[in-house]
Design a protein around this motif. Structure first.
Motif, PDB file in Angstrom:
ATOM      1  N   ARG A  37       3.232   5.769  -6.598  1.00 37.52           N
ATOM      2  CA  ARG A  37       2.100   5.986  -7.500  1.00 37.52           C
ATOM      3  C   ARG A  37       1.391   4.659  -7.778  1.00 37.52           C
ATOM      4  NH1 ARG A  37      -1.862   9.235  -8.923  1.00 37.52           N
ATOM      5  NH2 ARG A  37      -2.333   9.110 -11.122  1.00 37.52           N
ATOM      6  N   GLU A  40      -0.663   3.913  -4.817  1.00 39.20           N
ATOM      7  CA  GLU A  40      -1.804   4.832  -4.791  1.00 39.20           C
ATOM      8  C   GLU A  40      -2.909   4.376  -5.741  1.00 39.20           C
ATOM      9  OE1 GLU A  40      -2.452   9.339  -6.405  1.00 39.20           O
ATOM     10  OE2 GLU A  40      -0.604   8.944  -5.307  1.00 39.20           O
ATOM     11  N   ASP A  49       1.782   6.171 -17.311  1.00 40.00           N
ATOM     12  CA  ASP A  49       1.756   6.542 -15.890  1.00 40.00           C
ATOM     13  C   ASP A  49       3.160   6.892 -15.401  1.00 40.00           C
ATOM     14  OD1 ASP A  49      -1.023   6.011 -15.652  1.00 40.00           O
ATOM     15  OD2 ASP A  49      -0.634   3.896 -15.180  1.00 40.00           O
ATOM     16  N   VAL A  53       4.772  10.465 -13.869  1.00 39.86           N
ATOM     17  CA  VAL A  53       5.542  10.603 -12.627  1.00 39.86           C
ATOM     18  C   VAL A  53       6.859  11.334 -12.921  1.00 39.86           C
ATOM     19  CG1 VAL A  53       6.808   9.336 -10.841  1.00 39.86           C
ATOM     20  CG2 VAL A  53       4.519   8.594 -11.510  1.00 39.86           C
TER      21      VAL A  53
END
Length: 147
Positions: A37, A40, A49, A53
């Motif tokens: 992530r 990304e 964040d 996940v």
């Protein structure tokens, strides 16, 4: 690396030293998802964040439990369920139904009369702390809309 991701890495190292293979596999898998992530997004992840996940990892495991249960593979369903419970420890405390209901009522009082409008106003307040399904259920109850 966020503080939560660093704690996750520390927990993985502890599990490796204890030779807890199942825990190492679980933590390693989720940590790789966290790093993917980060790649990304092309930035360091915040704790929010990382929580997102982890939520997705839990959701995938719960979906697997349903599929395994339907297929009669109870031993695999039990493994997935245990992994989901182990990951839930990493989530922030979820708000109570009463707190969510109050926020939904405030959104309705503010002019939101459709489920989408209510969800749009309430979801940002609980982002990363609560599954959208819970908010949707309470919003439908308050609006008197069938599920």
């Amino acid at each position: 690396m966020s503080g939560l991701a660093a704690r996750f890495q520390g927990e993985l190292n502890t599990a490796r030293k204890a030779q807890a293979k199942d825990r190492v596999l679980l933590l390693g898998t989720v940590l790789s998802e966290i790093k993917n992530r980060e790649i990304e997004l092309k930035r360091d992840l915040t704790d929010e964040d990382v929580v997102e996940v982890i939520r997705k990892a839990i959701k995938r495991r719960r979906e697997s439990v349903e599929m395994y249960t339907t297929a009669g593979r109870m031993e695999l369903a039990a493994v997935e369920s245990a992994e989901a419970q182990a990951l839930e420890v990493w989530l922030p405390a979820a708000p109570s139904d009463d707190e969510v209901r109050l926020a939904v009522r405030e959104a309705i009082a503010g002019g939101a009369t459709a489920i989408g409008a209510v969800m749009g106003k309430v979801m940002p307040r609980f982002k990363g702390r609560l599954d959208g399904g819970v908010i949707n259920r309470i919003a439908r109850e308050e609006l008197g809309t069938p599920a």
